[in-house]
Design a protein around this motif. Structure first.
Motif, mmCIF file in Angstrom:
data_model
loop_
_atom_site.group_PDB
_atom_site.id
_atom_site.type_symbol
_atom_site.label_atom_id
_atom_site.label_comp_id
_atom_site.label_asym_id
_atom_site.label_seq_id
_atom_site.Cartn_x
_atom_site.Cartn_y
_atom_site.Cartn_z
ATOM 1 N N GLY A 1 0.813 -1.214 0.000
ATOM 2 C CA GLY A 1 0.000 0.000 0.000
ATOM 3 C C GLY A 1 0.843 1.259 0.000
ATOM 4 N N GLY A 2 1.907 1.229 -0.797
ATOM 5 C CA GLY A 2 2.825 2.361 -0.779
ATOM 6 C C GLY A 2 3.883 2.157 0.280
ATOM 7 N N GLU B 1 7.196 -2.495 -2.220
ATOM 8 C CA GLU B 1 7.310 -2.411 -0.765
ATOM 9 C C GLU B 1 6.020 -3.019 -0.230
ATOM 10 N N ALA B 2 6.129 -3.995 0.654
ATOM 11 C CA ALA B 2 4.948 -4.719 1.114
ATOM 12 C C ALA B 2 5.074 -5.050 2.585
ATOM 13 N N TYR C 1 6.059 1.474 -5.002
ATOM 14 C CA TYR C 1 4.963 2.066 -4.236
ATOM 15 C C TYR C 1 3.587 1.750 -4.822
ATOM 16 N N ARG C 2 3.537 0.822 -5.772
ATOM 17 C CA ARG C 2 2.249 0.372 -6.292
ATOM 18 C C ARG C 2 1.485 -0.384 -5.206
ATOM 19 N N THR C 3 0.180 -0.489 -5.390
ATOM 20 C CA THR C 3 -0.644 -1.228 -4.442
ATOM 21 C C THR C 3 -0.948 -2.622 -4.965
ATOM 22 N N GLY C 4 -1.084 -3.573 -4.048
ATOM 23 C CA GLY C 4 -1.392 -4.939 -4.451
ATOM 24 C C GLY C 4 -1.778 -5.815 -3.275
ATOM 25 N N LEU C 5 -2.515 -6.869 -3.573
ATOM 26 C CA LEU C 5 -2.822 -7.929 -2.625
ATOM 27 C C LEU C 5 -2.282 -9.224 -3.210
ATOM 28 N N PHE C 6 -1.612 -10.015 -2.400
ATOM 29 C CA PHE C 6 -0.894 -11.190 -2.877
ATOM 30 C C PHE C 6 -1.467 -12.445 -2.219
#
Length: 211
Positions: free
Chosen positions: A40-41, A85-86, A125-130
């Protein structure tokens, strides 16, 4: 419904004039500890937001999604490793569910920005769910579907739902940065415009309910 976990249950059966008493020992049900990986950034901010949630046991910052093995912060911040970044969130699903954490996640980010988050731009800094299994994928997609139907803004949601890759722990000085360097963290978060943009999108800042 009564909760009989960890208790001894007695059953009585009557057959003709005979009464049979059976004692059944029920094995205690243990809480299932799960993990969720999200980007989330800035991971300092995501770590801070999720460590406030009841049922979350720990949050660690790291890197995932890219091609470089054992990346360093300097390498990831060069913006050519493919890594996000996670954070990895460990939680007790008897206290908070994966769905609840996912619904909360959307309201801590700007899911409309394909280029980063707030003042931080570029691939880290992209957003993602893994998702780590099919059930997590189902939960993430169901949450996204509901958010898309009910979002209070017109922009498209661009946050990706991706299969999890290796999660590499970030350097120690990044862990709990918001606690170790609280003044610098608060200045960074405010000056980056995170709260202002979240409030513009969602109407309120989700993480502030835990202050």
């Amino acid at each position: 419904m009564k909760d009989y976990r960890g208790k001894t249950m007695k059953w009585t059966m009557m057959t003709g004039s005979m009464i049979t008493v059976a004692v059944l020992s029920v094995v205690p049900v243990q809480a299932e500890i799960q993990t969720m990986i999200a980007a989330g950034g800035c991971f300092w901010c995501v770590e801070s937001d999720f460590e406030k949630v009841d049922g979350v046991e720990s949050v660690v910052s790291g890197y995932t999604g890219g091609t470089l093995v054992n990346p360093t912060y300097k390498q990831v911040s060069s913006k050519n490793t493919g890594h996000f970044e996670a954070v990895k969130i460990t939680f007790d699903d008897e206290k908070v569910s994966l769905r609840e954490l996912t619904d909360y996640f959307w309201k801590t980010i700007d899911p409309t920005d394909p280029n980063g988050q707030f003042c931080d731009k570029g691939e880290p800094y992209r957003t993602g769910l893994f998702y780590q299994n099919d059930e997590q994928k189902r939960v993430f997609e169901a949450s996204l579907s509901d958010i898309e139907k009910n979002k209070p803004f017109s922009e498209d949601i661009v946050t990706e739902i991706l299969p999890a890759k290796t999660f590499y722990l970030a350097e120690e000085y990044h862990q709990d940065y918001y606690l170790k360097n609280s003044w610098r963290y608060r200045f960074y978060r405010s000056s980056c415009g995170r709260e202002a943009r979240i409030e513009e999108l969602w109407g309120s800042v989700a993480s502030e309910q835990y202050h």
